[in-house]
Design a protein around this motif. Structure first.
Motif, PDB file in Angstrom:
ATOM      1  N   THR A 128      50.185  28.856  46.271  1.00 42.68           N
ATOM      2  CA  THR A 128      50.150  29.757  45.124  1.00 42.68           C
ATOM      3  C   THR A 128      50.675  31.130  45.540  1.00 42.68           C
ATOM      4  OG1 THR A 128      47.932  30.648  45.535  1.00 42.68           O
ATOM      5  CG2 THR A 128      48.080  28.568  44.317  1.00 42.68           C
ATOM      6  N   GLY A 129      50.807  32.021  44.560  1.00 40.49           N
ATOM      7  CA  GLY A 129      51.167  33.396  44.856  1.00 40.49           C
ATOM      8  C   GLY A 129      49.949  34.187  45.309  1.00 40.49           C
ATOM      9  N   PHE A 130      50.207  35.267  46.051  1.00 43.27           N
ATOM     10  CA  PHE A 130      49.140  36.149  46.498  1.00 43.27           C
ATOM     11  C   PHE A 130      48.594  36.969  45.325  1.00 43.27           C
ATOM     12  CE2 PHE A 130      51.876  35.673  50.253  1.00 43.27           C
ATOM     13  CZ  PHE A 130      50.943  35.351  51.231  1.00 43.27           C
ATOM     14  N   ASP A 131      47.355  37.390  45.450  1.00 37.07           N
ATOM     15  CA  ASP A 131      46.790  38.357  44.511  1.00 37.07           C
ATOM     16  C   ASP A 131      47.324  39.731  44.892  1.00 37.07           C
ATOM     17  OD1 ASP A 131      45.331  39.988  42.867  1.00 37.07           O
ATOM     18  OD2 ASP A 131      43.369  39.165  43.419  1.00 37.07           O
ATOM     19  N   THR A 132      48.139  40.328  44.020  1.00 38.05           N
ATOM     20  CA  THR A 132      48.800  41.599  44.324  1.00 38.05           C
ATOM     21  C   THR A 132      48.018  42.804  43.814  1.00 38.05           C
ATOM     22  OG1 THR A 132      50.120  41.464  42.293  1.00 38.05           O
ATOM     23  CG2 THR A 132      51.068  40.497  44.287  1.00 38.05           C
ATOM     24  N   ARG A 133      46.757  42.619  43.540  1.00 34.67           N
ATOM     25  CA  ARG A 133      45.926  43.683  42.955  1.00 34.67           C
ATOM     26  C   ARG A 133      45.992  44.982  43.748  1.00 34.67           C
ATOM     27  NH1 ARG A 133      39.948  42.157  43.536  1.00 34.67           N
ATOM     28  NH2 ARG A 133      40.526  42.639  45.691  1.00 34.67           N
ATOM     29  N   ASP A 134      45.923  44.886  45.073  1.00 33.45           N
ATOM     30  CA  ASP A 134      45.881  46.080  45.919  1.00 33.45           C
ATOM     31  C   ASP A 134      47.183  46.316  46.663  1.00 33.45           C
ATOM     32  OD1 ASP A 134      43.174  46.545  45.234  1.00 33.45           O
ATOM     33  OD2 ASP A 134      42.515  45.107  46.761  1.00 33.45           O
ATOM     34  N   THR A 135      48.280  45.721  46.164  1.00 41.81           N
ATOM     35  CA  THR A 135      49.565  45.841  46.848  1.00 41.81           C
ATOM     36  C   THR A 135      50.420  46.909  46.178  1.00 41.81           C
ATOM     37  OG1 THR A 135      49.490  43.480  47.336  1.00 41.81           O
ATOM     38  CG2 THR A 135      51.598  44.586  47.636  1.00 41.81           C
ATOM     39  N   PRO A 136      50.847  47.940  46.917  1.00 36.95           N
ATOM     40  CA  PRO A 136      51.708  48.960  46.316  1.00 36.95           C
ATOM     41  C   PRO A 136      52.959  48.335  45.717  1.00 36.95           C
ATOM     42  CG  PRO A 136      50.986  49.621  48.505  1.00 36.95           C
ATOM     43  CD  PRO A 136      50.579  48.182  48.332  1.00 36.95           C
ATOM     44  N   VAL A 137      53.412  48.879  44.598  1.00 36.57           N
ATOM     45  CA  VAL A 137      54.622  48.461  43.894  1.00 36.57           C
ATOM     46  C   VAL A 137      54.438  47.129  43.169  1.00 36.57           C
ATOM     47  CG1 VAL A 137      57.083  47.927  44.084  1.00 36.57           C
ATOM     48  CG2 VAL A 137      56.090  49.713  45.524  1.00 36.57           C
ATOM     49  N   LEU A 138      53.806  46.144  43.816  1.00 38.61           N
ATOM     50  CA  LEU A 138      53.735  44.807  43.235  1.00 38.61           C
ATOM     51  C   LEU A 138      52.503  44.573  42.363  1.00 38.61           C
ATOM     52  CD1 LEU A 138      54.961  42.611  46.224  1.00 38.61           C
ATOM     53  CD2 LEU A 138      56.291  43.629  44.360  1.00 38.61           C
ATOM     54  N   ARG A 139      51.588  45.520  42.315  1.00 34.59           N
ATOM     55  CA  ARG A 139      50.374  45.280  41.523  1.00 34.59           C
ATOM     56  C   ARG A 139      50.689  45.086  40.046  1.00 34.59           C
ATOM     57  NH1 ARG A 139      49.317  50.735  43.186  1.00 34.59           N
ATOM     58  NH2 ARG A 139      47.819  49.890  44.688  1.00 34.59           N
ATOM     59  N   HIS A 140      51.822  45.651  39.574  1.00 34.05           N
ATOM     60  CA  HIS A 140      52.158  45.539  38.154  1.00 34.05           C
ATOM     61  C   HIS A 140      52.612  44.134  37.762  1.00 34.05           C
ATOM     62  CE1 HIS A 140      56.192  46.067  39.849  1.00 34.05           C
ATOM     63  NE2 HIS A 140      56.667  45.575  38.726  1.00 34.05           N
ATOM     64  N   VAL A 141      52.922  43.263  38.750  1.00 32.47           N
ATOM     65  CA  VAL A 141      53.333  41.894  38.419  1.00 32.47           C
ATOM     66  C   VAL A 141      52.170  40.911  38.576  1.00 32.47           C
ATOM     67  CG1 VAL A 141      55.721  42.343  39.097  1.00 32.47           C
ATOM     68  CG2 VAL A 141      54.141  41.340  40.766  1.00 32.47           C
ATOM     69  N   ARG A 142      50.952  41.430  38.754  1.00 24.75           N
ATOM     70  CA  ARG A 142      49.801  40.560  38.989  1.00 24.75           C
ATOM     71  C   ARG A 142      49.611  39.548  37.856  1.00 24.75           C
ATOM     72  NH1 ARG A 142      43.533  41.461  38.809  1.00 24.75           N
ATOM     73  NH2 ARG A 142      42.840  40.110  40.528  1.00 24.75           N
ATOM     74  N   GLY A 143      49.811  39.970  36.622  1.00 27.38           N
ATOM     75  CA  GLY A 143      49.655  39.050  35.496  1.00 27.38           C
ATOM     76  C   GLY A 143      50.666  37.920  35.539  1.00 27.38           C
ATOM     77  N   LYS A 144      51.905  38.231  35.904  1.00 26.64           N
ATOM     78  CA  LYS A 144      52.924  37.183  35.999  1.00 26.64           C
ATOM     79  C   LYS A 144      52.615  36.219  37.137  1.00 26.64           C
ATOM     80  CE  LYS A 144      56.873  39.464  36.156  1.00 26.64           C
ATOM     81  NZ  LYS A 144      58.350  39.639  36.100  1.00 26.64           N
ATOM     82  N   VAL A 145      52.102  36.747  38.251  1.00 26.14           N
ATOM     83  CA  VAL A 145      51.718  35.875  39.363  1.00 26.14           C
ATOM     84  C   VAL A 145      50.592  34.939  38.925  1.00 26.14           C
ATOM     85  CG1 VAL A 145      50.788  35.775  41.706  1.00 26.14           C
ATOM     86  CG2 VAL A 145      52.426  37.564  41.097  1.00 26.14           C
ATOM     87  N   GLY A 146      49.625  35.476  38.177  1.00 28.59           N
ATOM     88  CA  GLY A 146      48.529  34.644  37.687  1.00 28.59           C
ATOM     89  C   GLY A 146      49.021  33.531  36.770  1.00 28.59           C
ATOM     90  N   THR A 147      49.955  33.852  35.895  1.00 27.34           N
ATOM     91  CA  THR A 147      50.527  32.833  35.009  1.00 27.34           C
ATOM     92  C   THR A 147      51.254  31.760  35.818  1.00 27.34           C
ATOM     93  OG1 THR A 147      50.804  34.418  33.199  1.00 27.34           O
ATOM     94  CG2 THR A 147      52.171  32.433  33.128  1.00 27.34           C
ATOM     95  N   TYR A 148      52.035  32.200  36.774  1.00 24.41           N
ATOM     96  CA  TYR A 148      52.781  31.260  37.623  1.00 24.41           C
ATOM     97  C   TYR A 148      51.816  30.358  38.391  1.00 24.41           C
ATOM     98  CZ  TYR A 148      56.399  29.715  40.930  1.00 24.41           C
ATOM     99  OH  TYR A 148      57.273  28.962  41.676  1.00 24.41           O
ATOM    100  N   ASN A 149      50.751  30.940  38.903  1.00 20.53           N
ATOM    101  CA  ASN A 149      49.766  30.143  39.638  1.00 20.53           C
ATOM    102  C   ASN A 149      49.124  29.071  38.768  1.00 20.53           C
ATOM    103  OD1 ASN A 149      50.219  31.557  41.982  1.00 20.53           O
ATOM    104  ND2 ASN A 149      48.359  32.778  41.872  1.00 20.53           N
ATOM    105  N   SER A 150      48.898  29.388  37.508  1.00 23.62           N
ATOM    106  CA  SER A 150      48.331  28.382  36.591  1.00 23.62           C
ATOM    107  C   SER A 150      49.266  27.185  36.473  1.00 23.62           C
ATOM    108  CB  SER A 150      48.081  29.002  35.209  1.00 23.62           C
ATOM    109  OG  SER A 150      47.118  30.030  35.280  1.00 23.62           O
ATOM    110  N   HIS A 151      50.563  27.454  36.385  1.00 24.51           N
ATOM    111  CA  HIS A 151      51.538  26.367  36.347  1.00 24.51           C
ATOM    112  C   HIS A 151      51.507  25.566  37.651  1.00 24.51           C
ATOM    113  CE1 HIS A 151      53.546  27.193  32.571  1.00 24.51           C
ATOM    114  NE2 HIS A 151      53.764  28.458  32.902  1.00 24.51           N
ATOM    115  N   LEU A 152      51.436  26.273  38.777  1.00 21.96           N
ATOM    116  CA  LEU A 152      51.453  25.585  40.071  1.00 21.96           C
ATOM    117  C   LEU A 152      50.245  24.675  40.227  1.00 21.96           C
ATOM    118  CD1 LEU A 152      52.650  28.419  42.492  1.00 21.96           C
ATOM    119  CD2 LEU A 152      54.004  26.632  41.393  1.00 21.96           C
TER     120      LEU A 152
END
Length: 280
Positions: A128-152
């Motif tokens: 799956t994708g990482f949780d980007t909650r605390d990652t600089p720059v990438l935290r704004h894509v956390r919702g897309k990562v969550g959606t992608y993970n659901s598919h995976l």
């Protein structure tokens, strides 16, 4: 062919071959070896498998910076031609972090590759994708990562894949799990992911990827801001520049281990020095 009856655990003693597919995460950046190459979680997993079966042959076709279409078009056919018993397939992260990307479309491509690989009889391990909650720059894509993970997750259920659940690895929220560029895992981060992958395959391990990090010294606000500025100058700005120019860090780069070969030091512990991962 290297496939077997699917079950919850892998019989490493009879596994003939393992092929790893993906981008920089699977290539192993920034887990450096003394020779200047990269080790990474997939190499570390191969070492664990080879410790139980010295005859195991291993290939790593992953190349940094690759998008999922490139991985599906280039690496998947190569892997099918190698007819491995085990395939690890992690892809889509470089697509998801791009502005305007559609996680549903990325997942469709991912599933098409899983269907092809599964048809060979190989056992599949996806991440799956990482949780980007605390990652600089990438935290704004956390919702897309969550959606992608659901598919995976749905794909894994459909094709009976093992899953490296990186999202749930809260231990990776510690900055020490990441390299100086804050985009790639540190050697310790790779080690913990390899343990998580071994767990997903049902391999016995004596180490625990959940082990808490030791306390670290407090840093002043000023020190943290200086580090942030240095990071933006050395890593963020070049990364944005490549995106704007349509360039990739993997352009013109070949896989580090394109052929199925045995590992040196197969009888050694998978936690041994990086030189143990070098090919014979």
């Amino acid at each position: 062919m290297g496939g077997w009856e699917r079950s919850s655990a892998v019989d490493a003693t009879s596994l003939g071959s393992y092929v790893a597919l993906g981008d920089s995460f699977t290539e192993g950046m920034e887990d450096a070896r003394p020779d200047g190459g990269y080790r990474g979680w997939a190499d570390r997993l191969a070492e664990r498998l080879a410790a139980r079966n010295p005859g195991l042959r291993y290939a790593n076709l992953a190349v940094r910076g690759k998008l999922i279409r490139q991985i599906v078009d280039d690496q998947v056919p190569e892997a099918i031609g190698l007819r491995p018993g085990l395939v690890s397939f992690t892809a889509g992260g470089n697509d998801i972090i791009r502005p305007g990307s559609d996680p549903d479309a990325v997942a469709e491509l991912f599933e098409s590759a899983v269907a092809e690989l599964s048809a060979t009889g190989a056992r599949l391990l996806i991440g799956t994708g990482f949780d980007t909650r605390d990652t600089p720059v990438l935290r704004h894509v956390r919702g897309k990562v969550g959606t992608y993970n659901s598919h995976l997750r749905a794909i894994a259920d459909k094709y009976d894949c093992g899953v490296i659940d990186l999202w749930s690895m809260q231990v990776l929220q510690d900055p020490r799990a990441w390299s100086a560029d804050r985009l790639h895992l540190s050697p310790e981060g790779h080690r913990r992911v390899a343990l998580r992958a071994a767990e997903a395959l049902g391999l016995p391990v004596t180490e625990d990827w959940r082990e808490p990090w030791p306390p670290r010294p407090e840093q002043s606000w000023r020190t943290q801001r200086i580090q942030d500025i240095q990071w933006a100058r050395e890593y963020l700005a070049p990364w944005i520049g490549r995106r704007l120019r349509g360039q990739s860090s993997g352009d013109g780069r070949a896989p580090k281990r394109p052929k199925l070969e045995r590992l040196c030091g197969a009888q050694s512990s998978a936690s041994a020095s990086p030189s143990e991962a070098e090919r014979c």
